[in-house]
Design an enzyme around this catalytic site. Structure first.
Site, mmCIF file in Angstrom:
data_model
loop_
_atom_site.group_PDB
_atom_site.id
_atom_site.type_symbol
_atom_site.label_atom_id
_atom_site.label_comp_id
_atom_site.label_asym_id
_atom_site.label_seq_id
_atom_site.Cartn_x
_atom_site.Cartn_y
_atom_site.Cartn_z
ATOM 1 N N ASP A 179 14.904 -20.457 45.112
ATOM 2 C CA ASP A 179 15.947 -19.608 44.341
ATOM 3 C C ASP A 179 17.182 -20.515 44.907
ATOM 4 O OD1 ASP A 179 18.631 -17.682 45.054
ATOM 5 O OD2 ASP A 179 17.111 -16.188 46.089
ATOM 6 N N TRP A 180 18.432 -20.468 44.999
ATOM 7 C CA TRP A 180 19.073 -21.546 44.779
ATOM 8 C C TRP A 180 19.634 -22.171 46.354
ATOM 9 C CZ3 TRP A 180 17.953 -20.460 40.680
ATOM 10 C CH2 TRP A 180 18.634 -21.870 39.716
#
Length: 829
Positions: A222-223
């Site tokens: 995920d970012w």
């Protein structure tokens, strides 16, 4: 070809592939003709590389809980195909969706982004979605792997889940996405699983995902959700996002050179990236990342149909559908009536091609002369965002000094800067001056609000009004990177022009490791205390009062959980007072999950619309006036009160968590499984929903009463005996009659949705297999179905069984997983 490329690549070039180039694209290796590709959010639309609150416009589809409510995988598959083409219009070949985390509490801020409390319904919808997306040459990315059922401390908290609950509930949608849909990408979650970050969890990413399930795609973070160099790559995390590299690059090259990471590990990860490029045809097509807005009539029609199929009719004493010809005056009331809340907040936001509000939809259906409107009350968490022209000047450095390096004009007072508009600007060392004018429509007190991820000061006519510099502390906005909204009251005169200037300075470091800066300011005039009285008077002489209430993307949003299951503000009071004056009151809900309804018996009908996308108002009109049937069924149990939920107890370690850990103490007893076990009566059971017609159910027919290797087929004859076209959902649950281990009273194992014309008959075809009788045995390391009798329950919903019959499994059946070593640690007590 792939191995030849790998042979030609240097270690540095292989490593370069394992981080993003920027926020949305991968790294290209020009020397070898290795292209870059773009990824895009999200679950209910392809946003492209623009801001969460702007950018090129896109088609906005219903949110995930609405898709779960359709119980129609085939229709969701069509949506997947449409989304893939929307992604292509944004120059993207990877869609960061679907989200398949389980509805555990109903308070999760991203509850609206997830399909269901049940893993089978979640799996069936997800598989159809993925197959639709990938059939058009776009990769789907199933997320968030795994245990992200809350937004509280989501980037650091440990979700402590025992392996049985993992295997039976939380991992199943991911397993089915791999085995049935051949999903091309998996995104790890922010949280830890049993005290190990999922992005560096070898048991999860390698043992289970790759070795047991045979996953051959890529795993991305995920970012900003990766936390290490050695641990993450060795665990099986292929792609660190976003770029440029933080824990990869030179650090990973050094780790290989020192022996902490094997060169073959890097090569294998690079191979998986190259394989993805090959599967997407990226080597054969010139890279074109340009974005355009593509507004197709077939997308509009599909969104409108999905909206109706997701709408759940929770109560109806016969008032719905409304007959247009019999209505002389319709009161449209509520904070969600004149505003089109088409989706939730966070990374799922879409800059829709257009938004049809419920009021607009009803006006289109009835005409201006028969419709009147009153807001009644507010339900916003933040001050209304400024709407109007905003000039933005960008500067190097953090003082808004010197000549601006870029100037642009926006149409609202909200900005989120993932990428900056000029190369000279650095995300940790830039500033911006925002200038706008505001002309009040009425004189009197106005509220001005501002929240900032970074530092900001807001001036009105040159006077410092809100100081977002001093004593700045992180709050609940913008994923925890912004402060809590600051507010100030001013007396303003109608018709006078006020100059609003905001000076913004970027933070020197990024909160919680997230590379995000942003600002939001707004102005609103408080509603008079007489606003509810005005709505009551409007309703007094109306034939029917349609009260549109609920939440919006400020409440149902990534980054924070809900405080409770009540309607925000004075909405409960509004419903009760309108219903007291008008006996023909209908409540129409827009929420991302269940709410408490103390007013339920005081209204004639309740319709749950969720957030159905850009056609919201037309969907509302279609369903209310009978042009379409609300054929949705609840994908999540609605409790009478929040404390009835399995995870909401006095023990904070169960929810929201304590000392950095959240203990899934209920195990497999999530959703309706919990209500069956405890005997607590829900407000509305899982799978519940009414319609506009009636069905006769025939007795089920089964292929055998003995379970064998080929499973058992069940058919149920249905006949529409009403006067309107309608849909029915046949649900099959399995009830084990003799157990040596505690099991749920029943579990959904198959379902079928039929749409029939008046007088038409059809067959619901259902199949169950050996694993549908099983539970996961932790010690054995596999799924076990014990010999004995089982009951198959044919039901309209989890609270209404229509018929049942017994089947028998002559001898116990087991399905061992490939590896039982390195099992996850048990949850902390």
């Amino acid at each position: 070809m792939i191995d030849d490329l790998l042979d030609e690549m240097t270690l540095e070039e292989q490593v370069a592939l394992l981080s993003g180039a920027d926020f949305w694209t991968t790294v290209q290796v020009e020397r070898l003709g290795i292209p870059r590709i773009k990824v895009t959010d999200g679950p209910n639309g392809a946003r492209g590389a623009g801001s969460l609150v702007g950018g090129v416009k896109s088609a906005c589809f219903p949110v995930a809980i609405g898709l779960g409510a359709t119980w129609n995988p085939a229709l969701v598959g069509r949506m997947g195909m449409a989304l893939a083409n929307q992604a292509k219009s944004k120059g993207a070949s990877v869609l960061l969706a679907p989200t398949v985390n389980i509805h555990r509490t109903g308070l999760n801020g991203r509850n609206f982004e997830c399909y269901s409390e049940d893993p089978l319904l979640t799996s069936e919808i997800a598989v159809a979605y993925i197959e639709g997306v990938q059939s058009q040459g776009v990769a789907a990315t199933i997320k968030h792997f795994v245990g992200n059922e809350s937004e509280i401390e989501r980037q650091t908290i440990s979700s402590d889940i025992d392996e049985r609950a993992l295997r039976e509930i939380y991992l199943l949608p991911f397993e089915q996405a791999v085995k049935k849909a051949n999903v091309m990408a998996v995104m790890s979650s922010y949280n830890k699983l049993n005290n190990i970050y999922t992005s560096e969890h070898a048991w999860l990413l390698t043992t289970v995902l790759r070795e047991e399930w045979g996953f051959d795609g890529i795993v991305m973070s995920d970012w900003f959700g990766s936390h290490s160099t050695v641990e993450a790559i060795n665990a099986g995390l292929d792609l660190e996002m976003p770029g440029p590299a933080r824990d990869r690059g030179a650090k990973l090259v050094s780790a290989v050179n020192t022996g902490a990471v094997e060169a073959e590990t890097v090569r294998n990860a690079a191979r998986r990236i190259l394989n993805l490029l090959g599967r997407l045809g990226a080597f054969d097509i010139a890279s074109d990342l340009a974005e355009e807005a593509v507004d197709l009539p077939e997308d509009r029609a599909l969104i409108r149909r999905l909206g109706a199929e997701s709408a759940v009719l929770l109560r109806n004493d016969g008032i719905l559908p409304l007959a247009k010809s019999e209505l002389n005056r319709v009161a449209v009331i509520g904070p969600n009536a004149a505003v089109a809340h088409v989706t939730g907040g966070g990374s799922a936001q879409i800059n829709a091609h257009y938004k049809v509000s419920p009021l607009e939809g009803i006006l289109n259906a009835l005409g201006d002369d028969r419709v009147c409107y009153a807001q009644g009350c507010r339900n916003n968490r933040l001050i209304d965002v400024f709407r109007g022209e905003v000039t933005v000047e960008y500067f190097t450095g953090r003082t808004c000094q010197g000549s601006s390096v870029h100037t642009e004009v926006a149409d609202s007072g909200e900005f989120l800067w993932f990428d900056l508009p000029a190369r000279e600007l650095v995300v940790t060392d830039f500033s911006a001056r925002l200038s706008a004018t505001f002309v009040p429509e009425e004189s009197g007190e106005h509220n001005i609000g501002m929240t900032n991820a970074g530092l900001a000061k807001l001036y009105v006519d040159g006077e410092l009004t809100i100081n977002g510099y001093d004593d700045w502390t992180a709050g609940e906005n913008y994923f925890g990177t912004a402060n809590t909204e600051q507010r100030h009251n001013l007396m303003l005169e109608a018709g006078r022009t006020y100059q609003i200037v905001v000076e913004f300075a970027s933070p020197t470091t990024m909160s919680a490791g997230v590379n995000l800066t942003g600002i939001r300011f707004g102005v609103e005039k408080p509603l008079s205390t007489k606003a509810i009285d005005e709505a009551i008077e409007l309703a007094r002489f109306a034939d029917v009062a349609l009260v549109f209430v609920g939440r919006n993307g400020e409440w149902d949003t990534e980054g924070l959980d809900l405080p409770d299951m009540r309607l925000p503000g004075r909405q409960d009071e509004l419903i009760e007072k309108v219903a007291a004056i008008n006996p023909n009151t209908v409540a129409i809900l827009q929420t991302g999950g269940p709410i408490e309804m103390q007013w339920l018996t005081k209204v004639r009908a309740v319709l749950q619309l969720w957030y159905p996308g850009q056609e919201l108002g037309n969907v509302a009109a279609d369903v209310l006036f009978g042009d379409a049937e609300p054929s949705g069924r609840l994908p999540q149990t609605f409790p009478k009160r929040v404390t009835d939920s399995s995870a909401i107890t006095s023990d904070l370690s169960i929810y929201p968590g304590k000392d950095g850990r959240v203990h899934y103490a209920e195990g497999i007893f999530v959703g309706y499984r919990h209500y069956d076990m405890t005997g607590i009566e829900p407000l509305f059971p899982f799978g519940f929903g009414l319609g506009y017609t009636r069905f006769d159910w025939g007795l089920p027919k089964i292929s055998s009463t003995e379970m064998g290797a080929d499973g058992i087929s069940v058919t149920v004859d249905l006949t529409n005996v009403g006067e309107k076209e309608g849909a029915e959902v046949v649900q099959l649950y399995v009830h084990p009659l003799a157990n040596t281990i505690e099991r749920p009273s029943k579990e959904l194992r198959a379902f079928a949705k039929l749409t029939l014309q008046p007088g038409e008959s059809g067959k619901a075809n259902l199949t169950i297999r050996l694993r549908d009788l099983s539970y996961f045995d932790i010690e054995l390391g596999g799924f076990v179905a014990e010999a004995g009798d089982y009951e198959l329950l044919i039901a309209r919903n989890a609270g209404e069984v229509c018929s049942s019959f017994k089947i028998r499994l002559a001898s116990s059946w087991t399905e061992l997983v490939k590896s039982v070593k390195d099992k996850p640690a048990e949850s902390a007590p």
